[in-house]
Design a protein around this motif. Sequence first.
Motif, mmCIF file in Angstrom:
data_model
loop_
_atom_site.group_PDB
_atom_site.id
_atom_site.type_symbol
_atom_site.label_atom_id
_atom_site.label_comp_id
_atom_site.label_asym_id
_atom_site.label_seq_id
_atom_site.Cartn_x
_atom_site.Cartn_y
_atom_site.Cartn_z
ATOM 1 N N SER A 8 1.551 20.607 20.141
ATOM 2 C CA SER A 8 1.628 20.610 21.611
ATOM 3 C C SER A 8 3.045 20.951 22.059
ATOM 4 N N LYS A 9 4.026 20.458 21.330
ATOM 5 C CA LYS A 9 5.432 20.764 21.657
ATOM 6 C C LYS A 9 5.721 22.248 21.422
ATOM 7 N N ILE A 10 5.118 22.815 20.387
ATOM 8 C CA ILE A 10 5.294 24.248 20.116
ATOM 9 C C ILE A 10 4.687 25.065 21.261
ATOM 10 N N ILE A 11 3.502 24.675 21.712
ATOM 11 C CA ILE A 11 2.841 25.387 22.820
ATOM 12 C C ILE A 11 3.717 25.353 24.070
ATOM 13 N N ARG A 12 4.335 24.195 24.317
ATOM 14 C CA ARG A 12 5.174 24.042 25.522
ATOM 15 C C ARG A 12 6.591 24.556 25.293
ATOM 16 N N LYS A 13 6.848 25.087 24.094
ATOM 17 C CA LYS A 13 8.168 25.637 23.723
ATOM 18 C C LYS A 13 9.262 24.569 23.800
ATOM 19 N N GLU A 14 8.896 23.349 23.432
ATOM 20 C CA GLU A 14 9.874 22.250 23.434
ATOM 21 C C GLU A 14 10.606 22.136 22.098
ATOM 22 N N ILE A 15 10.029 22.764 21.060
ATOM 23 C CA ILE A 15 10.731 22.819 19.773
ATOM 24 C C ILE A 15 10.703 24.265 19.287
ATOM 25 N N PRO A 16 11.724 24.636 18.495
ATOM 26 C CA PRO A 16 11.800 26.033 18.059
ATOM 27 C C PRO A 16 10.700 26.389 17.078
ATOM 28 N N THR A 17 10.238 27.607 17.173
ATOM 29 C CA THR A 17 9.247 28.126 16.243
ATOM 30 C C THR A 17 9.327 29.650 16.281
ATOM 31 N N THR A 18 8.657 30.302 15.329
ATOM 32 C CA THR A 18 8.592 31.767 15.364
ATOM 33 C C THR A 18 7.337 32.141 16.125
ATOM 34 N N LEU A 19 7.450 32.150 17.428
ATOM 35 C CA LEU A 19 6.298 32.446 18.282
ATOM 36 C C LEU A 19 5.923 33.929 18.159
ATOM 37 N N LEU A 20 4.670 34.191 17.842
ATOM 38 C CA LEU A 20 4.228 35.579 17.672
ATOM 39 C C LEU A 20 3.320 36.032 18.809
ATOM 40 N N TYR A 21 2.631 35.073 19.425
ATOM 41 C CA TYR A 21 1.669 35.437 20.468
ATOM 42 C C TYR A 21 1.351 34.194 21.297
ATOM 43 N N GLN A 22 1.191 34.405 22.603
ATOM 44 C CA GLN A 22 0.706 33.311 23.461
ATOM 45 C C GLN A 22 0.013 33.904 24.672
ATOM 46 N N ASP A 23 -1.151 33.360 24.998
ATOM 47 C CA ASP A 23 -1.810 33.711 26.256
ATOM 48 C C ASP A 23 -2.346 32.427 26.877
ATOM 49 N N GLU A 24 -3.272 32.543 27.807
ATOM 50 C CA GLU A 24 -3.733 31.344 28.527
ATOM 51 C C GLU A 24 -4.610 30.438 27.657
ATOM 52 N N LEU A 25 -5.075 30.961 26.512
ATOM 53 C CA LEU A 25 -5.990 30.171 25.677
ATOM 54 C C LEU A 25 -5.415 29.763 24.326
ATOM 55 N N VAL A 26 -4.616 30.641 23.714
ATOM 56 C CA VAL A 26 -4.165 30.371 22.343
ATOM 57 C C VAL A 26 -2.684 30.690 22.153
ATOM 58 N N THR A 27 -2.137 30.136 21.060
ATOM 59 C CA THR A 27 -0.737 30.361 20.679
ATOM 60 C C THR A 27 -0.721 30.634 19.178
ATOM 61 N N ALA A 28 0.154 31.553 18.740
ATOM 62 C CA ALA A 28 0.272 31.844 17.304
ATOM 63 C C ALA A 28 1.739 31.854 16.903
ATOM 64 N N PHE A 29 2.019 31.307 15.724
ATOM 65 C CA PHE A 29 3.401 31.202 15.236
ATOM 66 C C PHE A 29 3.370 31.153 13.719
ATOM 67 N N ARG A 30 4.527 31.405 13.091
ATOM 68 C CA ARG A 30 4.589 31.383 11.629
ATOM 69 C C ARG A 30 4.578 29.948 11.111
ATOM 70 N N ASP A 31 3.838 29.743 10.014
ATOM 71 C CA ASP A 31 3.804 28.431 9.371
ATOM 72 C C ASP A 31 5.203 28.122 8.823
ATOM 73 N N ILE A 32 5.641 26.896 9.018
ATOM 74 C CA ILE A 32 6.988 26.487 8.618
ATOM 75 C C ILE A 32 7.113 26.428 7.088
ATOM 76 N N ASN A 33 5.999 26.294 6.403
ATOM 77 C CA ASN A 33 5.993 26.181 4.939
ATOM 78 C C ASN A 33 5.005 27.209 4.384
ATOM 79 N N PRO A 34 5.392 28.500 4.452
ATOM 80 C CA PRO A 34 4.415 29.558 4.134
ATOM 81 C C PRO A 34 3.927 29.516 2.704
ATOM 82 N N ARG A 35 2.620 29.616 2.518
ATOM 83 C CA ARG A 35 2.020 29.654 1.174
ATOM 84 C C ARG A 35 1.473 31.033 0.832
ATOM 85 N N ALA A 36 1.912 32.028 1.594
ATOM 86 C CA ALA A 36 1.574 33.430 1.308
ATOM 87 C C ALA A 36 2.627 34.260 2.020
#
Length: 116
Positions: A8-36
């Motif tokens: 929820s904090k990532i959606i509200r941009k309250e904590i840093p993340t690698t935001l890749l996409y956001q619209d009125e329904l969904v948000t996408a960002f890179r996993d902090i611990n990538p397994r691929a």
Amino acid sequence: MAEETIFSKIIRKEIPTTLLYQDELVTAFRDINPRAKTHILIIPNKLIPTVNDVEADDELTMGRMFTVAKKLAKEEGIDENGYRLIVNCKAHGGQEVYHIHMHLVGGAPLGPMLMN
Ligand code: AMP
């Protein structure tokens, strides 16, 4: 009421993340611990804890998660060779964050279907 998670904090941009996409329904960002090589999380902006909590009203949002997955896979250059979408549900599914999320993983052959 379901309890908020870090997502929820990532959606509200309250904590840093690698935001890749956001619209009125969904948000996408890179996993902090990538397994691929590519490991992206796609989440609904609405707090839905698990797949067990998805309602008919959420069908548009669930569908958007797939169309955004497809768009991001193309942007990552992994659409031609393919990739995997994973949604873990509760303890036996290995779900750690109780805000439903779709893992988009790829960039190399992924091996057997079940991840450790
Ligand atoms: P799951 O095990 O399906 O609940 O996956 C949760 C995922 O969230 C894991 O792959 C974590 O690495 C990832 N994760 C947890 N916190 C963050 C964060 N702050 N930013 C990005 N990814 C995160």
